[in-house]
Design an enzyme around this catalytic site. Structure first.
Site, PDB file in Angstrom:
ATOM      1  CE  LYS A   2      -6.158  10.059 -10.791  1.00 20.03           C
ATOM      2  NZ  LYS A   2      -4.892   9.465 -10.948  1.00 20.03           N
ATOM      3  CG  ASP A  31      -2.014   1.162   1.304  1.00 20.31           C
ATOM      4  OD1 ASP A  31      -1.867   1.965   0.554  1.00 20.31           O
ATOM      5  OD2 ASP A  31      -2.873   0.956   1.931  1.00 20.31           O
ATOM      6  CG  ASN A  34      -1.940   3.381 -13.589  1.00 15.59           C
ATOM      7  OD1 ASN A  34      -2.664   4.259 -14.235  1.00 15.59           O
ATOM      8  ND2 ASN A  34      -2.351   2.612 -13.033  1.00 15.59           N
ATOM      9  CE1 TYR A  90      -9.780   9.016  -9.595  1.00 17.59           C
ATOM     10  CE2 TYR A  90     -10.932  10.282 -11.195  1.00 17.59           C
ATOM     11  CZ  TYR A  90     -10.042   9.581 -10.780  1.00 17.59           C
ATOM     12  OH  TYR A  90      -9.114   8.733 -11.910  1.00 17.59           O
ATOM     13  N   GLY A  91     -11.528  14.506  -8.646  1.00 17.81           N
ATOM     14  CA  GLY A  91     -11.285  15.292  -9.498  1.00 17.81           C
ATOM     15  C   GLY A  91     -10.116  16.375  -9.140  1.00 17.81           C
ATOM     16  CB  ALA A  92      -9.863  18.182  -5.622  1.00 16.33           C
TER      17      ALA A  92
END
Length: 255
Positions: free
Chosen positions: A160, A63, A90, A156-158
């Site tokens: 990325k 992890d 990734n 999530y978008g933040a």
């Protein structure tokens, strides 16, 4: 500035999140070019499936949000291959929740996995990457490019969008050390991640159908298509490219 070693292609590659989807396809693409690949992930079984039939792929279950794992990843790559030429950040987790219904634990997990882990792993890898004149590839998402919004997927978008910022910043910080940093921002790709994030099979199939019909290319992407761009951006011929984030999304982010 550090002078990179003369490689005809990447000798040693680390791919995080290598047990499924884009990570698995990327590991296979590099292995097909003769590279030694260390795939990292949390599930031994999926990593073993990635490595099956590929003599140059090694696996490491761990992890990346745990304090000692980034160092272990780099040490394992150096022990197995003697060098580190390419690091592909990734690994990611996603949760689909709107503001007002965000679970704190899930939000923290996304930040730790998607943003903090790449920071700490890349930092651990700097010395061997400098020795090889290596490349860091950060996987973000076309859904968070530019001025776009993403209702229902804020944390999530933040993370990325933050990773894209790191790509640009690191490319400037690390250029004097001879290290390139590039990003790939996939659009909707059929990786099965929706099911792993809590969708039913039927919901995920419906999502892919809707997104395929709304994408100018008329379909969703395949993991191998993203892997191709990752490998191309790490070729010696691409060495003047650094700091860019490349959308590979069938033009969806332009609509």
């Amino acid at each position: 500035m550090t002078t990179p070693s003369e490689h005809t292609g990447p000798r040693a590659v680390v791919v995080t999140g290598g047990g499924t989807g884009i990570g698995r396809a990327t590991a296979h693409a590099f292995a097909a070019r003769g590279a030694g690949v260390l795939v990292v992930g949390r599930t031994e079984r999926s990593l073993a499936e990635t490595a099956a039939g590929h003599d140059t792929i090694r696996t490491l279950a761990g992890d990346l949000t745990e304090p000692d794992v980034p160092r272990l990843v780099v040490e394992t790559a150096l022990r197995e291959f003697g060098a580190l030429d390419v690091l592909v950040n990734n690994a990611a987790v996603a949760a689909y929740q709107s503001m007002g219904a965000i679970d704190p634990a899930q939000a923290e997990q996304q930040i730790r996995t998607n943003l903090l882990a790449p920071i700490l792993l890349t930092q651990c890898a700097l010395d061997p990457l400098e020795r090889s004149g290596g490349t860091v590839v950060n996987l973000s998402t076309a859904g968070a490019l530019g001025m776009r919004s993403w209702p229902g997927c804020g944390p999530y978008g933040a993370t990325k969008a933050g990773l894209d910022f790191l790509t640009r910043t690191w490319s400037v910080e690390l250029a004097p050390r001879g290290i390139r940093v590039v990003g790939v921002a996939p659009g909707v790709v059929d990786t099965g991640t929706g099911v792993r994030s809590g969708m039913s099979e039927e919901e995920y199939a419906g999502f892919l159908a809707r997104m395929g019909s709304s994408t100018p290319a008329g379909r969703v992407g395949d993991p191998a298509e993203i892997a191709w761009w990752i490998t191309e951006l790490t070729r010696p011929e691409a060495r003047y490219a650094t700091g860019l984030v490349l959308p590979v999304d069938g033009a969806l982010s332009l609509t």
